[in-house]
Enzyme design. Sequence first.
Site, PDB file in Angstrom:
ATOM      1  N   SER A 121       0.835  -1.196   0.000  1.00 30.78           N
ATOM      2  CA  SER A 121       0.000   0.000   0.000  1.00 30.78           C
ATOM      3  C   SER A 121       0.871   1.249   0.000  1.00 30.78           C
ATOM      4  CB  SER A 121      -0.906   0.016   1.238  1.00 30.78           C
ATOM      5  OG  SER A 121      -1.757  -1.103   1.229  1.00 30.78           O
ATOM      6  N   HIS A 142       0.861  -2.219  -7.186  1.00 22.96           N
ATOM      7  CA  HIS A 142      -0.212  -1.987  -6.225  1.00 22.96           C
ATOM      8  C   HIS A 142      -1.532  -2.412  -6.864  1.00 22.96           C
ATOM      9  CE1 HIS A 142      -2.911   1.067  -3.997  1.00 22.96           C
ATOM     10  NE2 HIS A 142      -2.874  -0.074  -3.349  1.00 22.96           N
ATOM     11  N   GLU A 154      -1.689   0.083 -10.185  1.00 21.91           N
ATOM     12  CA  GLU A 154      -0.715   1.177 -10.077  1.00 21.91           C
ATOM     13  C   GLU A 154       0.671   0.518 -10.018  1.00 21.91           C
ATOM     14  OE1 GLU A 154      -1.045   3.357  -6.379  1.00 21.91           O
ATOM     15  OE2 GLU A 154      -0.255   5.184  -7.275  1.00 21.91           O
ATOM     16  N   ASN A 192      -2.574   5.701  -2.551  1.00 27.42           N
ATOM     17  CA  ASN A 192      -2.715   5.587  -1.100  1.00 27.42           C
ATOM     18  C   ASN A 192      -2.210   6.802  -0.331  1.00 27.42           C
ATOM     19  OD1 ASN A 192      -4.202   3.314  -0.820  1.00 27.42           O
ATOM     20  ND2 ASN A 192      -2.446   1.940  -0.851  1.00 27.42           N
TER      21      ASN A 192
HETATM   22  N1  LIG Z   1      -6.048  -5.056   1.466  1.00 28.73           N
HETATM   23  C1  LIG Z   1      -5.992  -4.271   0.413  1.00 28.73           C
HETATM   24  O1  LIG Z   1      -7.014  -3.757  -0.059  1.00 28.73           O
HETATM   25  C2  LIG Z   1      -4.671  -3.996  -0.246  1.00 28.73           C
HETATM   26  C3  LIG Z   1      -4.665  -3.387  -1.509  1.00 28.73           C
HETATM   27  C4  LIG Z   1      -3.441  -3.197  -2.176  1.00 28.73           C
HETATM   28  C5  LIG Z   1      -2.255  -3.581  -1.567  1.00 28.73           C
HETATM   29  N2  LIG Z   1      -2.280  -4.133  -0.326  1.00 28.73           N
HETATM   30  C6  LIG Z   1      -0.995  -4.538   0.249  1.00 28.73           C
HETATM   31  O2  LIG Z   1      -0.841  -5.920   0.006  1.00 28.73           O
HETATM   32  C7  LIG Z   1      -0.099  -6.518   1.085  1.00 28.73           C
HETATM   33  C8  LIG Z   1      -0.948  -7.609   1.712  1.00 28.73           C
HETATM   34  O3  LIG Z   1      -2.133  -7.022   2.207  1.00 28.73           O
HETATM   35  P1  LIG Z   1      -3.377  -7.918   2.679  1.00 28.73           P
HETATM   36  O4  LIG Z   1      -4.523  -6.997   2.785  1.00 28.73           O
HETATM   37  O5  LIG Z   1      -3.462  -9.133   1.857  1.00 28.73           O
HETATM   38  O6  LIG Z   1      -2.882  -8.315   4.159  1.00 28.73           O
HETATM   39  P2  LIG Z   1      -3.359  -9.558   5.049  1.00 28.73           P
HETATM   40  O7  LIG Z   1      -3.035  -9.176   6.438  1.00 28.73           O
HETATM   41  O8  LIG Z   1      -4.757  -9.935   4.684  1.00 28.73           O
HETATM   42  O9  LIG Z   1      -2.393 -10.742   4.554  1.00 28.73           O
HETATM   43  C9  LIG Z   1      -1.017 -10.778   4.771  1.00 28.73           C
HETATM   44  C10 LIG Z   1      -0.580 -12.239   4.707  1.00 28.73           C
HETATM   45  O10 LIG Z   1       0.854 -12.289   4.751  1.00 28.73           O
HETATM   46  C11 LIG Z   1       1.172 -13.455   5.495  1.00 28.73           C
HETATM   47  N3  LIG Z   1       2.542 -13.408   5.963  1.00 28.73           N
HETATM   48  C12 LIG Z   1       3.075 -12.725   7.014  1.00 28.73           C
HETATM   49  N4  LIG Z   1       4.397 -12.981   7.128  1.00 28.73           N
HETATM   50  C13 LIG Z   1       4.704 -13.842   6.115  1.00 28.73           C
HETATM   51  C14 LIG Z   1       5.912 -14.491   5.698  1.00 28.73           C
HETATM   52  N5  LIG Z   1       7.062 -14.316   6.355  1.00 28.73           N
HETATM   53  N6  LIG Z   1       5.866 -15.303   4.633  1.00 28.73           N
HETATM   54  C15 LIG Z   1       4.707 -15.534   3.961  1.00 28.73           C
HETATM   55  N7  LIG Z   1       3.529 -14.950   4.310  1.00 28.73           N
HETATM   56  C16 LIG Z   1       3.537 -14.118   5.370  1.00 28.73           C
HETATM   57  C17 LIG Z   1       0.151 -13.455   6.630  1.00 28.73           C
HETATM   58  O11 LIG Z   1       0.071 -14.715   7.265  1.00 28.73           O
HETATM   59  C18 LIG Z   1      -1.114 -13.064   5.876  1.00 28.73           C
HETATM   60  O12 LIG Z   1      -1.806 -14.209   5.388  1.00 28.73           O
HETATM   61  C19 LIG Z   1       0.226  -5.386   2.061  1.00 28.73           C
HETATM   62  O13 LIG Z   1       1.493  -4.894   1.809  1.00 28.73           O
HETATM   63  C20 LIG Z   1      -0.856  -4.356   1.748  1.00 28.73           C
HETATM   64  O14 LIG Z   1      -0.449  -3.056   2.070  1.00 28.73           O
HETATM   65  C21 LIG Z   1      -3.454  -4.369   0.342  1.00 28.73           C
END
Ligand SMILES: NC(=O)c1ccc[n+]([C@@H]2O[C@H](COP(=O)([O-])OP(=O)(O)OC[C@H]3O[C@@H](n4cnc5c(N)ncnc54)[C@H](O)[C@@H]3O)[C@@H](O)[C@H]2O)c1
Length: 289
Positions: A121, A142, A154, A192
Amino acid sequence: MEIRKVGVVGAGVMGVGVAQNLAQTGHEVVLIDVTEERLQEARNEVAQALRMQSFFQKKKEAGESHDTILERIHLTTDYEDLSDVDFVVENTTEKWPIKEKVYRLMDPICPERTVIAVNTSCISITKVGAVTQRPDRIVGMHFMNPVPLKNMTEVIRGHHTSEQTLDIARQFLKGMGKDCIVVNDLPGFVSNRVLMLTINEAIFVVQDQVASAEDVDRLFKTCFGHKMGPLETGDLIGLDTILYSLDVLYESYNDSKFRPAPLLKKMVDAGLHGRKSGEGFYNYGASLG
Ligand SMILES: NC(=O)c1ccc[n+]([C@@H]2O[C@H](COP(=O)([O-])OP(=O)(O)OC[C@H]3O[C@@H](n4cnc5c(N)ncnc54)[C@H](O)[C@@H]3O)[C@@H](O)[C@H]2O)c1
């Protein structure tokens, strides 16, 4: 360059969407997370999403059975399984210590030619590139949520990201049925840096009892024609991810305008993470996670 086998690291909200989208577009997927339990949940979430998609579209994607699509997703907790992937999309938690550890771990395992896309993000792509031996092959990607339904991405050019990497990234996204807008790297990028401020301020408005969450969202939808209000969007993204993103922006810019609302911190402490936990500013019944 043919991109056939893709590593998807992190099987949360975004990793599940990316894995589903890739499998539906014919890619072989290596989906990594830290526990078997999380990976099984992720598989169930993909199966559920495919059922929902079929229900709304009244037909199965490209005529393929759900089993065929699911069979393309190989679940693993072993990073060594990234040793022959053509491309990686990393989607781990939006916390620098976690991402740093993941990049230090996977960089020596992935083939030298492999481009790694950071799905983040707010975290700087240049900072991620700096902990690897391949900063020219690190690119920001992104994705929008829910990934299979959003066709624009993005893409972020880190300081060292090469033109060749950007071309591979465009080709990869095309193979997922997506287009992209390329921007330069500063934390939060375009979307973001603006969106997180809006969601945070909407939370301050609710905290200060200026209006209810429903009325804040209704104003945005009816007055500005937005499809979703800022608090519904916060629930969809995940309130924990919103908080971590604001923390990254606050630290990166040393600017108090990014300080997270105390109500946001309180909700995250209480486990109210939005849709994925079943409750945030709205109630979603049973946990969807
Ligand atoms: N949620 C959104 O709408 C959104 C949109 C765009 C980008 N993002 C970005 O995408 C990324 C993930 O976001 P999310 O919403 O899926 O988060 P989330 O918390 O739903 O998922 C994160 C996952 O990463 C896993 N994880 C943690 N440490 C790990 C490791 N060492 N090895 C493998 N897996 C590991 C966790 O167990 C979890 O399942 C973040 O950087 C977030 O900023 C999120």
